[in-house]
Structure formats: structure tokens, C-alpha cells
Design an enzyme around this catalytic site. Structure first.
Site, PDB file in Angstrom:
ATOM      1  N   CYS A   1       0.815  -1.226   0.000  1.00 21.43           N
ATOM      2  CA  CYS A   1       0.000   0.000   0.000  1.00 21.43           C
ATOM      3  C   CYS A   1       0.845   1.271   0.000  1.00 21.43           C
ATOM      4  O   CYS A   1       0.323   2.356  -0.225  1.00 21.43           O
ATOM      5  CB  CYS A   1      -0.946   0.005   1.195  1.00 21.43           C
ATOM      6  SG  CYS A   1      -2.014  -1.427   1.220  1.00 21.43           S
TER       7      CYS A   1
ATOM      8  N   HIS B   1      -3.024   7.097   2.541  1.00 17.69           N
ATOM      9  CA  HIS B   1      -3.513   5.819   2.015  1.00 17.69           C
ATOM     10  C   HIS B   1      -4.912   5.582   2.577  1.00 17.69           C
ATOM     11  O   HIS B   1      -5.139   5.702   3.789  1.00 17.69           O
ATOM     12  CB  HIS B   1      -2.559   4.701   2.438  1.00 17.69           C
ATOM     13  CG  HIS B   1      -3.105   3.340   2.212  1.00 17.69           C
ATOM     14  ND1 HIS B   1      -3.711   2.983   1.027  1.00 17.69           N
ATOM     15  CD2 HIS B   1      -3.171   2.247   3.015  1.00 17.69           C
ATOM     16  CE1 HIS B   1      -4.110   1.727   1.116  1.00 17.69           C
ATOM     17  NE2 HIS B   1      -3.802   1.261   2.310  1.00 17.69           N
TER      18      HIS B   1
ATOM     19  N   ASN C   1     -10.260   0.057   0.035  1.00 18.37           N
ATOM     20  CA  ASN C   1      -8.801   0.125   0.065  1.00 18.37           C
ATOM     21  C   ASN C   1      -8.260  -0.433  -1.258  1.00 18.37           C
ATOM     22  O   ASN C   1      -8.329  -1.635  -1.495  1.00 18.37           O
ATOM     23  CB  ASN C   1      -8.298  -0.687   1.261  1.00 18.37           C
ATOM     24  CG  ASN C   1      -6.790  -0.721   1.375  1.00 18.37           C
ATOM     25  OD1 ASN C   1      -6.076  -0.359   0.439  1.00 18.37           O
ATOM     26  ND2 ASN C   1      -6.298  -1.174   2.515  1.00 18.37           N
TER      27      ASN C   1
END
Ligand code: UT7
Length: 322
Positions: free
Chosen positions: A111, A249, A279
Site C-alpha cells: 500500500c 492511504h 482500500n
């Protein structure tokens, strides 16, 4: 010489999936997902692969930049869900967009991948090796999800974002800060090929699906958010008050909210879109950055921080003048 963002773009598949979708086959519900994560919907591919999403994001970014694909010198693609191990996703995008002279490679930092990729590309520009770079972060997370695991399946989504960087006399990327530390309990894992050959009878336990110990990841992530902001501002002459926007993020709302709670003076600066996309791992910061530009929320001269954290563990932040 600085590297400056001169275009951004993003793309998600046109299949929007609401939380209710999971209720028919998992012991979960919209109330649990919304309240624990802030996620209300995400997009899942109906066949498009990571390079397809990245190509569309790249085309939008190139369009905004005014550059032609054959003016690109390098392409970096951050992903942990590549189409193939070889050729790299960056090489597939190179072919798709016709970036004749660009060298191309993938970066894996989960990520945080977009932060790592931006940092690497900007170093090539700042040291004068290249003039123009395409940086993409994107994933088809749905192909890595175990749809029988309610603790992970509901969290992730598919999507890609891209930026075009160009050499500039004007400040663009001012500073970047990257970090990594041992995930000793393997609390965030997506396995690759098991070792199976004539010398190994049978590889055990490989699933090729993402597995996560949510609480460990929560603990790690909330620790590094504040640190990554402080580190990227350190020794730059800029402080919190100078920053217009922080794009973190988009892991989940509760996690970001908890981290913001520790940094209350920054509360109004965080941009969140996790409710709509879930996500998207390496895609998330890139998508959000393109979205805020599209909405006209940033103007030239604004100072922003991009911030990533995730598997590895890895984390990273960039201080950027728009
Ligand atoms: O890029 C980084 C990505 N990682 C993350 O964003 C994850 C960070 N972690 C988190 O945000 C949280 O840990 C989660 C949202 C993943 C989970 O929330 P939690 O409050 O930490 O829940 P938990 O894992 O402690 O589980 C509590 C309960 C468990 O049930 P029991 O054992 O108490 O009966 C889970 O099985 O919640 C259950 N649960 C669910 N229930 C309904 C887990 N997932 C679900 C679900 N629906 N989707």
C-alpha cells in the site's frame, strides 16, 4: 532540478459493489462494515486486469499533462497484483500507450507502493537522467481476495491512479521519506509461487490469497501516520500550518480517524474517499490525488503531503508543491 507533477489521472472498473453484496454469502452486514471501516462501496473488475486499469489512468494523466506517450523516458508501476510476473505491468502499459523510448519496471511496496514509485522516479529526474516519467499505482485486489473471509473481503477494491512527472526549475516534489520494518508476525501477507520442483515433494500452505491480522496492522499503521508527516516536514522550513492537504492511504476511515485523533491540529487537512473506493492498496493515494485535482481542490503553489503505509511493513510520505 525538481520533478513536478504535470498531469494526473485515475480509473476504476464500472462495476460498483455496495456493502449489501456481501450479505448474501458472508456473515456480515452494511452496518458492521460502515461503522468499522467507513467503506460503503468499492469497484470490482469484471475481467479488466491491473495493466488495463493502469493504462486508462495513464492515458488520462498524459492528457492532462499535454505530453505525448513517446515523450516519456520512464514508467514505474507500483502494484502487488501484477497481470504477470513477466512481463512487468509497466512494460504492458508501455506497449498499450505507445511509450516507444521509455524504460519500464514494477515496484512492490504494497500500500506504500505509490510513495516508493514516486520517490524513485523523482530521483531519476532530479539527478538529470530523465526528463519525463509516468508513475502509476494500481491493483486488481479482487483477484487476491478470499471471498469466504469476511475480515478481508469487505475491505478492498480495484483501481489505479497515475501521474506524469517532468523536470522543472520550480519546486515540485520537495522531499520524500520512506520507511520499512519487519512484519515479524506476517500480519499482512499475499504469497507468491511456492517452491515446487523435483527436489521438493509438496509445498505446504500456499493460498495466493491475501491474509491479514487486522489489529496488528491497525496498531502499526496508526503509529506511523504522525511520524511520516513529521519526518517529511523536518528540515524543509515548512510546518503543519503551511500544508493545505494531506492525502493518506485510504485503508479505512476508523484507522485514519484514530491516527488523526493523535494529530488533532491536522484534522481538517485529511482528504478521504475510502467510503466510495475501499482500500485499493497502491492505487489509493494516486486515485485520491487525481480526484482532488479533478475537483479543483488544489491550486498552483499549494503544499500537500502524500502518505502511505502497509504490508512489509512499509510506509512513506512526500511533501509536494502543486
Ligand atoms: O492497507 C492496510 C490495510 N489494512 C487495514 O486497513 C486493516 C487495519 N485493521 C482494521 O481496520 C481493523 O482491525 C478491522 C476493520 C480489519 C477489523 O476491526 P476490529 O475491530 O479490529 O475487529 P476484529 O478483527 O478484532 O474482530 C472483531 C469481530 C470478530 O468476531 P468475534 O471473534 O469477536 O466473534 C470478527 O470475526 O468482528 C468480526 N468481523 C466481522 N464481523 C462482521 C471481522 N470482519 C467482520 C465483518 N463483518 N466483515
Amino acid at each position: 532540478m525538481y520533478s513536478k507533477i504535470i498531469g494526473a489521472g485515475f480509473y476504476v472498473p464500472d462495476n460498483m459493489v455496495k456493502n449489501e453484496f456481501f450479505e448474501s454469502f458472508l456473515d456480515t452486514n452494511d452496518e458492521w462494515i460502515s461503522s468499522r471501516t467507513g467503506i460503503k462501496s468499492r469497484f470490482f473488475s469484471k475481467g479488466e486486469n491491473t495493466s488495463d486499469l493502469g493504462t486508462k489512468a495513464a492515458e488520462m494523466a498524459l492528457d492532462e499533462s499535454g505530453l505525448k506517450a513517446d515523450e516519456l523516458d520512464m514508467i514505474v508501476f507500483a502494484t502487488m497484483t501484477p497481470d504477470m510476473y513477466m512481463p512487468s505491468t509497466a512494460c504492458i502499459v508501455k506497449k498499450n500507450i505507445g511509450a516507444e523510448k521509455a524504460f519500464a519496471f514494477d515496484i512492490g511496496a504494497a500500500c506504500s507502493g505509490f510513495m516508493y514509485a514516486l520517490t524513485v522516479a523523482s530521483q531519476f529526474i532530479e539527478n538529470g537522467s530523465v526528463r519525463n516519467a509516468l508513475v502509476i499505482g494500481g491493483e486488481v485486489m479482487s483477484k487476491a481476495l478470499d471471498f469466504s473471509d469476511r475480515s478481508t473481503a469487505v475491505l478492498f477494491g480495484d483501481g489505479a491512479g497515475a501521474v506524469v512527472l517532468a523536470a522543472s526549475q520550480e519546486p515540485g516534489i520537495i522531499k520524500s521519506y520512506l520507511g520499512a520494518k519487519d512484519d515479524s508476525k506476517l500480519s499482512l501477507v499475499l504469497e507468491a509461487l511456492p517452491v515446487e520442483n523435483p527436489f521438493v515433494e509438496k509445498a505446504e500452505g500456499s493460498t495466493n490469497k491475501l491474509a491479514m491480522e487486522g489489529r496488528e496492522v491497525f496498531k502499526f499503521s496508526t503509529q506511523v501516520v504522525g511520524q511520516a508527516i513529521d519526518e517529511v516536514l523536518k528540515d524543509t522550513g515548512y510546518g503543519y500550518e503551511d500544508v493545505k492537504m494531506i492525502i493518506p492511504h485510504q485503508a479505512n476511515y476508523r484507522l485514519i480517524d484514530y491516527a488523526i485523533g493523535k494529530n488533532k491540529n491536522l484534522q481538517d487537512k485529511f482528504y478521504l474517499n475510502v467510503d466510495r473506493y475501499g482500500n485499493t492498496s497502491a492505487g489509493s493515494v494516486a486515485i485520491a490525488l487525481s480526484e482532488v485535482r479533478q475537483k479543483g481542490l488544489l491550486k498552483p503553489g499549494d503544499l500537500i503531503i502524500l502518505l502511505g503505509f502497509g504490508g512489509g511493513f512499509t510506509w512513506g510520505s512526500l511533501l509536494i508543491k502543486i
